[in-house]
Each structure stands twice: as C-alpha cells, then as structure tokens.
Scaffold this motif. Structure first.
Motif: not given
Length: 517
Positions: A325-341
């Motif tokens: 679920y935490a990985v999914s939360d980052h994916l919800d953010l689109g590409t903005d979530g990729w580097s933090p993920l």
C-alpha cells in the motif's frame, strides 16, 4: 462502488470485517488531486443577490422544499473553516420512498463567490472521493484546487449520508465508538440507518440541495468515487443536469470484485512503468534492471517483512501488506512519486528502515489527497460500499475471486485480495451489482480519465462516457501517470475550466499529452 477495494490487514484478533476495512481507507479515500496552498481572494463588496429555483424535486413535502430555507452562519468546525466559510443544515427525508416520514440533517459548507453578481453562475457542488470523505472538512483542505472558480460560483460541499455530521454510521464496540468492529456492530448500532446511506440516496439529497441553493440545474465536480455519485444523479435527474465534471472516473460496468481485479492490474502496470524508469534513469535502482527483476526483489522483500516487519519510527512497523500500500501511495502521485519511492525502497532494502516509505507519500501530499482518515470514515466506507453493491457471493466463489486478484499482480495481488470479502457478512442487501448511469436527454457531462491511473483505471472513464449515453458523456483523455489529472495537466485544466465557465465541452476524442506521451 468505492474508489478502491484493496484490503490492508493490520493487527490481529479482529473480525474479518474489521481486518478488511482497517486497510481500505488510503486508496479509497484518496482520489482527489495533488493540492497546493494559496491565499484565498478577498470577497466582493458588491451586495449579493441570492438565486432562486422554480423546480423543486418532485414528490417531496413542502416542509423540505418550498418551506425550507438554508440558514447559513459562520462555521464552528472544523477549525480550518472558521474564517471565510458558512455552514448550514439541510433537512432531507431519511427514506425517499416515505418522504413525509423521518428527516435527517445533512451538513453543508460554502465559500461564497467573490466575483460580481452579474457573472455568477450559481453553486458548484464538490465531492472529493471516498466513500467516507467529509466534504465539510474537505472544502477548506482543497479550496486552492477550485479557487479560480470563486469568481463565477459559490463553492459548496457536504457530508454525504453516513459520513461526518450527516447520520454518521457507528460500527464500534459501543454506540459512541467511532471505530470499526465489523458488520455485526454496524447492524447493532446503526441498523436503522444502513439501508439509507447508499449513493442513490445521496444523489437524491443532491437534487434537494440544488433546489435549496437556488439553481435550476446542478453544477458539480466529482472526483473518483464522486464520479459515481455524479453519474447516478445524472441518471435520476437528467433534466436537472447542468455542468458536471467526473474526474478520475470509476467504471460503471464492473461489479465490486471485477473492479478489484482491474485495479490491481492497473497498480501493477504503474509499478512496472516505475521500475523501467528506475532502471534507466536512477543510479543504484533498488528494483533492479526492469519490471521482471523488480517483481522478484519485491517478493523477497515482502517475504522478509512478513517474517520480521521493519521499524518505521515511533513504535510502528511496516509489514508485507503495508509495503504494497505504501508503494501504491507513491504511484498514485504519478511521476512526482517515483524518485521518492526509489529513495524509500533503498532505505528499506539496505537499512531496514520503513520510515521513509510509510511516511513519504503523506509528506508529499499523497494521492489519497483527502482529509486524514478517521475511524468513522472506515465505517462509512464499508456501509456505503455495501449499500450500493448487491454482490453477496458464497465462500466458494469468494475464494475463487481472491485467487483471481492474487494472480493479477505479483507485487500487489496478495495485499489487494482480501478486498473481495468486504461485504461478505453485511447484514443488508445492496442495491445493484453495477451502477445505473444512463442519462439520455441530459446536458453534456465531461468525463476525464488518465491513461496511467492506478486507482480508477482508464477503461472505466471510457465505459462511463459511453454508459451515460450518446451526446451525454464526453470523454477527455489525459496521457498521465497517477490518480487524477486536474489541475496537474495544463490541457485538462484548460478544458475543464472552459466547460465549467461556458458550458463548452472539448472536441470529441480530445487527448491531452502528459507524462506518458
């Protein structure tokens, strides 16, 4: 239909219903857009002209239509609404089949328009997703998202049935407990309300609200689950449809368990795109050289966390389901979530530190993008979802459905699979297997879908536009990663703004380029 039915079991000793709902909230409540803060504009000094409507909902007593007037006053809660907002209570029938019977109080909140009277269109009613999200809390949280419309609209939101201050569902151990202790507790403490909290009942509240706000037609912006509410409204009241935006649309053709499979496939596809990007552009990529290697590494990591959860700080731990679920939360953010993920996964894999992953999406403004989940919102989510869905398969069918969900995604399937049991032991029948949304004769409704949406997959937007009817559903496609595209995508923002200001829809087949282009 909820935005997402993934199930996150946290802790032990809970009933199956409690274990299921304890982990649904993050994806389901989410769905509203990435929010940023600006100061609201000052109010116009011009005397305000109130609008009146001449088409009250049919079949309702005058006590709740022509005899009712909304009494707006300064909001006392939440604290964020004490300056610049008005609140009111709307009386509505508990049971629209018995409109002269018991009434309920529907909590409303408003931010008045700031533009001149002669340019004001009316009210724009907002639903921020869910089900289970409070609009009274949400409007101050998300004002900046819709602030540009204040020159033309009053911005209005509300607590839907079962949520917040509107006949809140109680499913805890006692009648005063706002937690979720399973379906039996819901029936015990809120049994008299549960048959009346579904989306079709809230859609009828919307039409009464429209009339009392003084609008001949409803102008509405619904996100994720809010698209289900808006589409059901259009079906029930096609002649009252004004300008309706359905952003990040749910799929009206899928039942609860079909939606589960579609969603987990979409989350997996989003993760595969992240893994490919990570391998090509991030040094020391924690997921390896591509999607296949990423799946193997995530499986090993999940096995490790299943045996020994990783500390997250403050006494918390991150287990295998939490990982998904935490990985999914980052994916919800689109590409903005990729580097933090990538950074958070590196900390977890190399240093057994679950803190960055569990906290990172929230710190970024997680695509859950809704007020912080509360215990009561868990109860509301289950109550509304199960009031809507008539799906009550036996255990043999549920076991097969669980296996389908697991097989659909090597990374997320196991965590998502318990969602098929969400309404298994619910004590009341649901309304329909799928949404009824055909709205022949309605004004054009703008349906927005992102091709990389991991929570409400893009085919759902296509199906929604088609199901609304020829000449009604107008599909706007955005080639974007993440859950929701407004206002992140400039092309989508321009099209939506034009529609809400002028009523003009984009050209048929219009595609907005974005992060997936």
């Amino acid at each position: 239909m909820s935005d997402a039915q993934p199930i996150r079991s946290r802790g032990t000793g809970l009933s199956i219903g409690a274990r299921i709902v304890a982990v649904v909230l993050l994806a389901a409540i989410g769905a509203v857009g990435a929010w940023f803060q600006r100061d609201a504009p000052g109010r116009s000094a011009e005397p305000r002209t109130e609008f009146t409507a001449n088409n009250p909902p049919a079949g309702l007593p005058t006590a709740v239509t022509t005899g009712q007037h909304l009494r707006w006053s300064r909001c006392t809660s939440p604290p964020t609404a004490r300056t610049g907002y008005d609140c009111a209570v709307m009386k509505a029938p508990l049971d629209y089949r018995k409109p002269a019977g018991r009434t309920i109080d529907v909590a409303l909140i408003r931010r008045k328009a700031t533009g001149p009277n002669d340019r004001r269109i009316g009210s724009l009613v907002l639903n921020f997703g869910g089900p289970g999200v409070s609009g009274v809390i949400g409007l101050p949280e998300f004002l900046d998202e819709y602030e540009p419309f204040l020159d033309r609209y009053d911005l209005v939101s509300f607590d839907p049935r079962g949520v917040g201050a509107t006949i809140p569902v109680r499913c805890g151990r006692t009648a005063d407990d706002t937690g979720y202790d399973g379906a039996e507790a819901c029936a015990k403490h809120s049994g008299a309300l549960l048959p009346y909290v579904g989306t079709s009942h809230t859609a009828r509240d919307l039409d009464l609200m429209r009339y009392l706000l003084g609008d001949e037609r409803l102008h509405y912006f619904g996100v994720s689950y809010g698209t289900a509410l808006g589409a059901v409204y259009a079906h029930l009241y096609p002649s009252h449809v004004g300008r309706l935006v359905l952003e990040a649309s749910v799929d009206p053709t899928e039942d609860l368990n079909e939606d589960q499979v579609s969603q987990v496939k979409a989350v997996q596809a989003a993760f595969d795109r992240f893994a490919a990007h990570c391998a090509a552009h991030i040094s020391h990529c924690p997921t390896g050289d591509g999607p296949e290697e990423a799946a193997r590494r995530m499986a090993r990591l999940a096995d490790r966390l299943e045996k020994t959860p990783a500390p997250t700080g403050g006494g918390g731990n991150l287990d295998a389901d939490d990982l998904a679920y935490a990985v999914s939360d980052h994916l919800d953010l689109g590409t903005d979530g990729w580097s933090p993920l990538a950074e958070a996964l590196t900390a977890l894999i190399d240093h057994n530190d679950g803190g960055p992953l569990s906290k990172g999406a929230g710190d970024l403004g997680s695509a859950d993008r809704a007020p912080a989940p509360s215990d009561s919102s868990r109860a509301a989510l289950v109550a509304i979802t199960c009031a809507d869905s008539s799906l009550r398969p036996d255990l043999e069918r549920l076991d097969r459905d669980e296996a389908r969900v697991k097989a659909a995604s090597p990374v997320f399937g196991a965590a998502w699979s318990n969602g098929v049991y969400l309404c298994y032991d619910w004590p009341f029948d649901g309304e329909r297997a799928t949404l009824q949304v055909n709205a022949d004769g309605a004004a054009p409704v703008l349906v927005v879908g992102g091709t990389g949406d991991p929570i409400t997959p893009y085919p759902g937007a296509r199906h929604m536009a088609r199901a609304l009817g020829d000449g009604v559903g107008v599909l706007l496609t955005a080639e974007e990663e993440g859950h929701g595209t407004y206002p992140q995508n400039r092309c989508v923002t321009e099209a939506v703004d034009t529609y809400l200001r002028t009523g003009r829809t984009p050209a048929v087949g219009k595609v907005c380029r974005g992060s997936m282009s």
